[in-house]
Write a protein that holds these residues in place. Structure first.
Motif, PDB file in Angstrom:
ATOM      1  N   ILE A  39      -1.414   6.469  13.746  1.00 28.98           N
ATOM      2  CA  ILE A  39      -0.471   7.285  12.991  1.00 28.98           C
ATOM      3  C   ILE A  39      -1.136   7.859  11.748  1.00 28.98           C
ATOM      4  O   ILE A  39      -2.153   7.343  11.266  1.00 28.98           O
ATOM      5  N   GLU A  40      -0.550   8.922  11.238  1.00 31.45           N
ATOM      6  CA  GLU A  40      -0.832   9.382   9.889  1.00 31.45           C
ATOM      7  C   GLU A  40       0.385   9.001   9.052  1.00 31.45           C
ATOM      8  O   GLU A  40       1.524   9.100   9.520  1.00 31.45           O
ATOM      9  N   TYR A  41       0.138   8.548   7.822  1.00 30.47           N
ATOM     10  CA  TYR A  41       1.243   8.086   6.978  1.00 30.47           C
ATOM     11  C   TYR A  41       1.174   8.711   5.586  1.00 30.47           C
ATOM     12  O   TYR A  41       0.114   9.111   5.104  1.00 30.47           O
ATOM     13  N   LEU A  42       2.340   8.780   4.963  1.00 33.94           N
ATOM     14  CA  LEU A  42       2.484   9.144   3.550  1.00 33.94           C
ATOM     15  C   LEU A  42       3.500   8.180   2.969  1.00 33.94           C
ATOM     16  O   LEU A  42       4.623   8.086   3.477  1.00 33.94           O
ATOM     17  N   ILE A  43       3.105   7.444   1.935  1.00 34.85           N
ATOM     18  CA  ILE A  43       3.974   6.423   1.336  1.00 34.85           C
ATOM     19  C   ILE A  43       4.091   6.716  -0.158  1.00 34.85           C
ATOM     20  O   ILE A  43       3.102   6.671  -0.894  1.00 34.85           O
ATOM     21  N   ILE A  44       5.322   7.014  -0.608  1.00 32.74           N
ATOM     22  CA  ILE A  44       5.578   7.325  -2.017  1.00 32.74           C
ATOM     23  C   ILE A  44       6.531   6.279  -2.573  1.00 32.74           C
ATOM     24  O   ILE A  44       7.614   6.043  -2.023  1.00 32.74           O
ATOM     25  N   ALA A  45       6.153   5.640  -3.662  1.00 30.64           N
ATOM     26  CA  ALA A  45       6.976   4.607  -4.283  1.00 30.64           C
ATOM     27  C   ALA A  45       8.010   5.221  -5.221  1.00 30.64           C
ATOM     28  O   ALA A  45       7.961   6.402  -5.562  1.00 30.64           O
ATOM     29  N   GLY A  46       8.965   4.396  -5.658  1.00 29.25           N
ATOM     30  CA  GLY A  46       9.923   4.814  -6.668  1.00 29.25           C
ATOM     31  C   GLY A  46       9.227   5.040  -8.003  1.00 29.25           C
ATOM     32  O   GLY A  46       8.245   4.385  -8.342  1.00 29.25           O
ATOM     33  N   SER A 127       2.446   1.300  -1.809  1.00 25.79           N
ATOM     34  CA  SER A 127       2.308   2.184  -2.974  1.00 25.79           C
ATOM     35  C   SER A 127       3.047   1.549  -4.137  1.00 25.79           C
ATOM     36  O   SER A 127       4.171   1.055  -3.983  1.00 25.79           O
ATOM     37  N   ALA A 128       2.423   1.561  -5.323  1.00 27.06           N
ATOM     38  CA  ALA A 128       2.994   0.898  -6.494  1.00 27.06           C
ATOM     39  C   ALA A 128       4.035   1.772  -7.180  1.00 27.06           C
ATOM     40  O   ALA A 128       3.914   2.996  -7.236  1.00 27.06           O
ATOM     41  N   GLY A 129       5.071   1.130  -7.728  1.00 25.13           N
ATOM     42  CA  GLY A 129       6.089   1.856  -8.480  1.00 25.13           C
ATOM     43  C   GLY A 129       5.521   2.485  -9.743  1.00 25.13           C
ATOM     44  O   GLY A 129       4.544   1.997 -10.324  1.00 25.13           O
ATOM     45  N   GLY A 130       6.136   3.599 -10.173  1.00 26.65           N
ATOM     46  CA  GLY A 130       5.700   4.275 -11.389  1.00 26.65           C
ATOM     47  C   GLY A 130       6.067   3.492 -12.632  1.00 26.65           C
ATOM     48  O   GLY A 130       7.077   2.780 -12.673  1.00 26.65           O
TER      49      GLY A 130
END
Length: 306
Positions: A39-46, A127-130
């Motif tokens: 798969i290709e993935y994109l993970i965006i955190a809060g 992915s780490a939160g902002g």
């Protein structure tokens, strides 16, 4: 005549399940389709929330973008994977003189929450939160996927050592640091902008707008369709500068605008973009004249079968 018997052979072609897009704006599960092994993935955190602006203390720092990670990974056909989509950080109530105590007691709530893909036999990708922006009164924003903005405290310039992005460190980087805050004991100073995926947040300064760091058009780094995510929020400004030229805008991609009016809260980061909330505005004394920061935007997870 000897009969000739022909054996009819039947075959079924392998099913092609490549090119299937799955998009998550909340927690869920995903099962790898038949014949899919990558798969290709994109993970965006809060994203982080913006800090409180406070009368006589300066504008609050803005929230940093949630970490953004992308790449490819091996999966097993038929196996179900767990998807976690992080919520944005929640801004604190503007409660004047007690802002410092409130921040210290509730700082864990202003940081964004992680997003991830996990499963049996799969190396979890997180992915780490902002980082949240610091309240007016002085100090650095929080570390995170992208760091939150700092605020004015009087005396010396705040060193941007504790509002770093890409924390924890991964490669490629998942974000940038938040903006520092130039201080001279003057409450007219703006809070720093939140860090974005593509850009550091603007450094806070005397009576000037502090924009958030820009996000990224994901089509430039992945095979996903064009959309821009993971921007920092704009820093809070001093309330007497109410004309539009002193508006601290959020970064491109959904960052919340900083407040320039203590009567109104800052802008929230756009939902499911992983973009930071704006910083609250500062008023003149008394210290009870204060403004709430904006909430951080929630995250998003995309999966494309290869």
């Amino acid at each position: 005549m000897t009969g000739i018997h022909q054996l009819l052979m039947t075959s079924s072609a392998a099913v092609d399940n490549s090119g299937q897009l799955s998009e998550f704006t909340g927690d869920g599960t995903w099962t790898a389709p038949e014949n899919v092994t990558k798969i290709e993935y994109l993970i965006i955190a809060g994203a982080g929330a913006g800090g409180i602006g406070q009368g006589g203390q300066g504008g609050g720092g803005a929230g940093g973008a949630g970490g953004l990670r992308y790449g490819t990974a091996d999966v097993v056909s038929g196996v179900t994977y767990t998807i976690e989509v992080g919520a944005g950080g929640a801004s604190l109530e503007a409660d004047g003189a007690s802002a410092a105590g409130t921040y210290a007691a509730s700082s864990a709530t202003i940081v964004g929450n992680v997003s991830s893909i996990s499963g049996s036999g799969f190396s979890t990708i997180t992915s780490a939160g902002g980082g949240g922006g610091h309240f007016a009164g002085g100090g650095n924003g929080q570390n995170g996927g992208s760091g939150g903005g700092s605020s004015n405290s009087g005396g010396v310039k705040e060193v941007a050592a504790n509002n770093n992005g890409n924390i924890p460190s991964v490669s490629p980087s998942q974000g940038n640091r938040g903006g520092g805050a130039v201080n001279s004991g003057n409450s007219f100073y703006s809070g720093g902008g939140g860090g974005g995926f593509s850009q550091v947040g603007s450094e806070g300064g005397l009576q000037k707008p502090m924009t958030g760091g820009n996000g990224i058009d994901i089509s430039t780094i992945t095979n996903f369709d064009s959309a821009t995510y993971a921007a920092g929020g704009g820093g809070g400004t001093y309330t007497t500068k109410t004309d539009a030229s002193f508006q601290s805008n959020g970064g491109t991609g959904g960052g919340g605008a900083g407040s320039r009016d203590v009567g109104n809260p800052a802008g929230n980061g756009t939902a499911n973009t992983g973009s930071g909330g704006g910083g609250g505005a500062s008023g003149s004394a008394p210290s009870s004249s204060s403004s709430k920061g904006g909430n951080g935007g929630s995250g998003r997870v995309l999966i494309l079968t290869l």
